[in-house]
Design an enzyme around this catalytic site. Sequence first.
Site, PDB file in Angstrom:
ATOM      1  N   CYS A   1      18.056   0.324  47.000  1.00  0.00           N
ATOM      2  CA  CYS A   1      17.400   1.197  45.335  1.00  0.00           C
ATOM      3  C   CYS A   1      17.791  -0.412  45.340  1.00  0.00           C
ATOM      4  O   CYS A   1      18.048  -1.266  44.808  1.00  0.00           O
ATOM      5  CB  CYS A   1      18.011   2.083  44.826  1.00  0.00           C
TER       6      CYS A   1
ATOM      7  N   GLU B   1     -27.184   1.557  19.749  1.00  0.00           N
ATOM      8  CA  GLU B   1     -25.390   1.703  19.128  1.00  0.00           C
ATOM      9  C   GLU B   1     -24.877   1.826  20.695  1.00  0.00           C
ATOM     10  O   GLU B   1     -25.148   2.563  21.197  1.00  0.00           O
ATOM     11  CB  GLU B   1     -25.458   3.102  17.841  1.00  0.00           C
TER      12      GLU B   1
ATOM     13  N   ARG C   1     -16.752  19.497  18.384  1.00  0.00           N
ATOM     14  CA  ARG C   1     -18.693  19.989  18.904  1.00  0.00           C
ATOM     15  C   ARG C   1     -17.975  21.187  19.779  1.00  0.00           C
ATOM     16  O   ARG C   1     -18.385  21.826  19.475  1.00  0.00           O
ATOM     17  CB  ARG C   1     -18.509  19.321  20.243  1.00  0.00           C
TER      18      ARG C   1
ATOM     19  N   LYS D   1     -24.277   4.840  30.108  1.00  0.00           N
ATOM     20  CA  LYS D   1     -22.734   4.573  30.354  1.00  0.00           C
ATOM     21  C   LYS D   1     -22.845   2.982  31.475  1.00  0.00           C
ATOM     22  O   LYS D   1     -23.211   3.128  32.357  1.00  0.00           O
ATOM     23  CB  LYS D   1     -22.636   5.634  31.099  1.00  0.00           C
TER      24      LYS D   1
ATOM     25  N   CYS E   1      22.186   5.507  39.447  1.00  0.00           N
ATOM     26  CA  CYS E   1      22.292   4.999  39.020  1.00  0.00           C
ATOM     27  C   CYS E   1      20.838   5.154  38.047  1.00  0.00           C
ATOM     28  O   CYS E   1      20.445   5.649  37.248  1.00  0.00           O
ATOM     29  CB  CYS E   1      20.192   5.617  40.395  1.00  0.00           C
TER      30      CYS E   1
ATOM     31  N   PHE F   1       0.995  -1.232  -0.067  1.00  0.00           N
ATOM     32  CA  PHE F   1      -0.348   0.032   0.243  1.00  0.00           C
ATOM     33  C   PHE F   1       1.000   1.641  -0.173  1.00  0.00           C
ATOM     34  O   PHE F   1       0.363   2.355  -0.733  1.00  0.00           O
ATOM     35  CB  PHE F   1      -0.591  -0.067   1.367  1.00  0.00           C
TER      36      PHE F   1
ATOM     37  N   CYS G   1      20.526   0.000  41.768  1.00  0.00           N
ATOM     38  CA  CYS G   1      21.745   0.221  42.270  1.00  0.00           C
ATOM     39  C   CYS G   1      22.123  -0.490  42.766  1.00  0.00           C
ATOM     40  O   CYS G   1      23.544  -0.124  43.987  1.00  0.00           O
ATOM     41  CB  CYS G   1      22.039   1.519  41.745  1.00  0.00           C
TER      42      CYS G   1
ATOM     43  N   CYS H   1      15.699   7.227  45.735  1.00  0.00           N
ATOM     44  CA  CYS H   1      17.275   7.091  45.584  1.00  0.00           C
ATOM     45  C   CYS H   1      18.159   8.051  45.683  1.00  0.00           C
ATOM     46  O   CYS H   1      17.616   8.850  44.557  1.00  0.00           O
ATOM     47  CB  CYS H   1      17.656   5.991  44.879  1.00  0.00           C
TER      48      CYS H   1
ATOM     49  N   LYS I   1     -21.809   3.596  22.321  1.00  0.00           N
ATOM     50  CA  LYS I   1     -21.415   4.811  21.995  1.00  0.00           C
ATOM     51  C   LYS I   1     -19.423   4.723  22.453  1.00  0.00           C
ATOM     52  O   LYS I   1     -19.095   4.199  23.181  1.00  0.00           O
ATOM     53  CB  LYS I   1     -21.452   5.248  23.524  1.00  0.00           C
TER      54      LYS I   1
END
Length: 674
Positions: free
Chosen positions: A415, A117, A140, A321, A439, A37, A418, A433, A119
């Site tokens: 940590c 339909e 809108r 909803k 680190c 394409f 590290c 840390c 949403k």
Amino acid sequence: MDKAKAQQEIGKLRAEIERHNRLYYLEAKPEISDFEFDKLLKRLIMLEKEFPELVTPDSPSQRVGGGITKEFPTVVHRDPMLSLSNTYSIAEVADFCNRVEKLVAAEGGGTPEYVAELKYDGVAISLLYRDGLLVCGSTRGDGRQGDEITANLRTIPSIPLRLEMPDLPLFGTALSGEIEVRGEVYMRKDDFERLNEERPEEERFANPRNATAGTLKLQDSAEVARRRMSFVAYYLKGYDGEAPTHLKRLEQLKSMGFMTGAAAKLCKGMDEIADFIAEWSEKRWTLPYETDGVVLKLNEVSLWERLGATAKSPRWAIAYKYPAQQAKTVLQGVVFQVGRLGTITPVAELKPTRLAGSIVSRSTLHNFDEIKRLGVRIGDHVMIEKSGEVIPKVVSVVLDERPAETAEIEVPSECPVCGTRLERPEGEVNWYCPNEEGCPAQKRGRILHFASRNALDIQNLGESLVTQLVDRGLVSDAGDLYSLTQEQLAGLDRMAAKSAQNVLDALEKSKKQSYARLLFALGIRHVGAATARELAHACPSIDRLREMDEEALAAVPDIGPVIAASIRDFFAKPWVQAMLQKLAEAGLPMQAGEEKALVNNNFEGQSVIFTGALERHVRQEAEEMVRERGGRIVSSVSKKTTLVVAGKEAGSKLEKAIKLGVKVIDEDEFERML
């Protein structure tokens, strides 16, 4: 090739490309690969460059984008684009049906039929076609007027640039005059995931809808095209031969070349409506796009005008909803992630559980105070929730089901990346840390932030590549990026000469970004994009900024003593000074250039803050609109704040604004001020 032969080949290429577009986007029956394409499209673009007089507005080449829109003009809608009233209750849907049936009966009508339909969770837009050709597309907005974003909408393959009319019996009349089509622009789940993978973790979009809203307002249409959005149509008006029912109009839209909701169904009563809602409550998770509910409309279009609308929504439609999805699972363990500033974030490892159509095995716990608030322990049964966000969250512990043996979630002492001993500054929620320079996790995070879209926007420099660069010792900080060679990059996993050159080109392009963006890209603690702009305005060079003491910095608008101390601390570090030297030698903007002209002065003298969730704008872009119109963005509400823009679920900032008597407006009023 002469012009006549070029015209003939261009015509064939356009027809072939649009045929494959339709097969891919509307019928889901692709016949060729993406590579094939792209070859067709590149051939068309090449011929049109050679013969520019043959370019037409409806050519597939016009979808590629490339133009920069400095501002979006306002378009007044022919008819208001009202938002639907919505509910989370089946009982309220039944009440709606009862009201409609009474209104229809009062008009002398029979028992109404409805169209249900899905949403789509996207952004509503309007498309205007003149004699079949797309001439205008708009958001809108506030319902009465919106932004004209035609250039961006042209890049969406599922929006026809010229309407088709293959089924004459269905239409009965030519596509002349002005026709309006409305629908929803959205981002498929796979396209959304691909987009987020390209962004640093702290700048990823929360959900596809936010990504769509932000993308539609981008000024670069080529970037819009790259992000791959889709469109579904659900409204047709202005066509002389438009059908008398909504369901038939959806068929007409499909024949014109639009994609319409595949699940639309005619329902003859509340029982069928409830069945449709229940059926798609689970099935929707199998779809390749996000849906958040069901839209119910009267099928007989003549009733729409007769029933009319309130000031905000039509009386002939409602949106149901679906509630936020929750699931119960077991918290099996906790891992600790290290951010670019050294922040330690606890992440829950969960027993794999299906939630919102996917298997969830991790969720955020935010910080150790949140763990304490929840009272959660390893081994607990917990409720997790996903409501629009990509990452689910733990919302509660099922204490009645707590096993006999559970373990406290302990703050790590070192940590996890590290091994440096962790620290918790006084008054802070998080642990850190302190090994900034050494680190690896912090190095990766800082470089990803430096390259992120709102910083220097370095394309092709994603997480996988940055991890390799840091782990192999090729890069320690952002300054090292500009010393990389094509040979070094091409030797990395999943890289070749071409992709390596793309990275080098992107790095070169980043040198043209603004001084304010560079300040933000440096990743100074507490200095966001807005504060970086204030700094750039007050301190027009890095050298001057480094020389300023805390008192002078604290006098800069929106800074204050805490941020001032953070800035001084940052520039005092030897590794930062070395990095700045490398950036200067590479040609990065170490001082401010000419300021961009304002769009207008509508926000001149205003100190503005946004709070709550905006429906039609991404926060960062709304803030930029204020700056482009002469206003300042502030990070907290005070007596000096002049305007608060409040979205949904606005919290403490809104309460404080009301107490202080600061003017508060909603998103609609904000758009009118633009």
